[in-house]
Design a protein around this motif. Structure first.
Motif, PDB file in Angstrom:
ATOM      1  N   SER A 103      -4.536  -5.927   6.529  1.00 57.03           N
ATOM      2  CA  SER A 103      -4.740  -4.471   6.544  1.00 57.03           C
ATOM      3  C   SER A 103      -5.065  -3.985   7.953  1.00 57.03           C
ATOM      4  O   SER A 103      -4.595  -2.929   8.370  1.00 57.03           O
ATOM      5  CB  SER A 103      -5.876  -4.066   5.606  1.00 57.03           C
TER       6      SER A 103
ATOM      7  N   GLU B 204       1.868  -4.990   1.770  1.00 56.57           N
ATOM      8  CA  GLU B 204       0.884  -6.053   1.958  1.00 56.57           C
ATOM      9  C   GLU B 204       0.615  -6.751   0.621  1.00 56.57           C
ATOM     10  O   GLU B 204       0.600  -6.104  -0.415  1.00 56.57           O
ATOM     11  CB  GLU B 204      -0.400  -5.386   2.468  1.00 56.57           C
TER      12      GLU B 204
ATOM     13  N   ASP C  65      -2.061  -9.669  -1.022  1.00 62.55           N
ATOM     14  CA  ASP C  65      -3.199 -10.576  -0.866  1.00 62.55           C
ATOM     15  C   ASP C  65      -3.041 -11.830  -1.706  1.00 62.55           C
ATOM     16  O   ASP C  65      -2.676 -11.766  -2.866  1.00 62.55           O
ATOM     17  CB  ASP C  65      -4.496  -9.893  -1.345  1.00 62.55           C
TER      18      ASP C  65
END
Ligand SMILES: Nc1nc2c(ncn2[C@@H]2O[C@H](COP(=O)(O)OP(=O)(O)O)[C@@H](O)[C@H]2O)c(=O)[nH]1
Ligand SMILES: [Mg+2]
Length: 314
Positions: A25, A61, A63
């Motif tokens: 991030s 993105e 994770d």
């Protein structure tokens, strides 16, 4: 509708992957912050994940991490995430020694999965948090982690195109350099420069821009209309000459003040010399605006990006 489809076919899908806390991030935010100085960011209507569009890339993105038993679960989702991915950026926190193996395992799983799915997006690995101001002992440890990873990951290079970068949010050029290299692997250089110039035009509100190299070649340009085009085309050679004359006359090396401004019929023609690489030949920007100056903040952001794009060998 047809138009919209055509618009999106040029967009490349770029996915940032890595353990939680790796710095994904932060990297994306630092890019956003810099880019928004000179380009409009188009957020995409995507409910699930935060994505944004930047110079033709749609960046998102993902994770990883958590319990070991989730790893399998993640990989089931991998199908969804990786289908259609043009570039995979894998971020590893090289200061988090305890999780280096975990991070590596995920990467290995992903590469295996990609191979199984017969997908081959180039993988760019960011050895991230490679901060500048670190004590020597930590630097040594980081280098150990990186060599370990490079050795391991090297094994995959037979199957996949894998590149490495050392990045830190404390040195923005480390990030923009990596991103520039990635951009240049996706699009021809001229296209990337053109997009950068277009981004600058959108925000700076100039009526025309020419980016010129030291051989007086216009590398990239944008004009509001043919009238501005003709004016800038005709003026730039004179600006170049005039700039040479000034160079002989003054020995002031203040880049910020290194420009020539001509006012005519309430329009300002601004010519500015700048360096992309220290010690190399300069580049020039020739513009037409309503204001007697170029906003340094926006201009410098453009230069930072151009520096990344132009100084990269491909
Ligand atoms: N020292 C250092 N810390 C960083 C760097 N980049 C990010 N961080 C920190 O790492 C933590 C996790 O970052 P974040 O971007 O949220 O990671 P993400 O979970 O991968 O999205 C935050 O506290 C950031 O401030 C870096 O280059 N160096
Ligand atoms: Mg995050």
């Amino acid at each position: 509708m047809a138009f919209e489809e055509e618009e999106t076919t040029n967009i490349r899908k770029v996915v940032f992957v890595g353990l939680d806390n790796a710095g994904k991030s932060s990297i994306i935010l630092s890019l956003l912050r810099e880019i928004s100085k000179f380009a409009m960011i188009k957020p995409t209507r995507n409910v699930e994940r935060r994505t944004f569009e930047f110079l033709g890339m749609n960046i998102s993105e993902w994770d990883l991490g958590g319990h070991e038993r989730y790893r399998k679960l993640y990989l089931e989702k991998a199908e969804l995430i990786f289908r259609g991915t043009d570039i995979l950026i894998y971020v590893i926190d090289v200061q988090d020694y305890e999780r280096i193996t975990e991070s590596y395992k995920y990467l290995k799983d992903i590469i295996d999965k990609l191979t199984e799915m017969k997908l081959e997006p180039p993988i760019h690995i960011f050895f991230h948090k490679n901060d500048l101001e670190l004590v020597e002992s930590i630097k040594l440890k980081i280098n150990d982690s990186i060599s370990f990873l490079e050795g391991k990951i090297g094994d995959f290079q037979n199957y996949h195109k894998i590149s490495f970068y050392k990045t830190t949010v404390f040195d923005f050029s480390s990030i923009i350099n990596a991103i520039s290299e990635i951009l240049l692997s996706l699009f021809p250089r001229s296209k990337v420069i053109e997009r950068a110039i277009q981004g600058y035009v959108n925000i700076a509100g100039v009526e025309g821009v020419e980016l010129i190299d030291d051989n007086s070649i216009i590398i990239s340009s944008w004009y509001k209309d043919d009238d501005i085009k003709e004016k800038l085309n005709s003026l730039s050679p004179y600006f170049l000459r005039l700039n040479d004359v000034f160079k002989k006359l003054d020995n002031i090396e203040d880049e910020e003040k290194n420009h020539i401004i001509v006012e005519r019929h309430e329009k300002f023609f601004i010519f500015k010399q700048f360096l992309l690489i220290k010690g190399a030949t300069p580049y020039y920007i020739s513009t037409c605006t309503d204001e007697p100056f170029l906003n340094q903040y926006e201009f410098n952001a453009l230069i930072n990006l151009l520096r990344g794009i132009i100084s990269h060998e491909v």
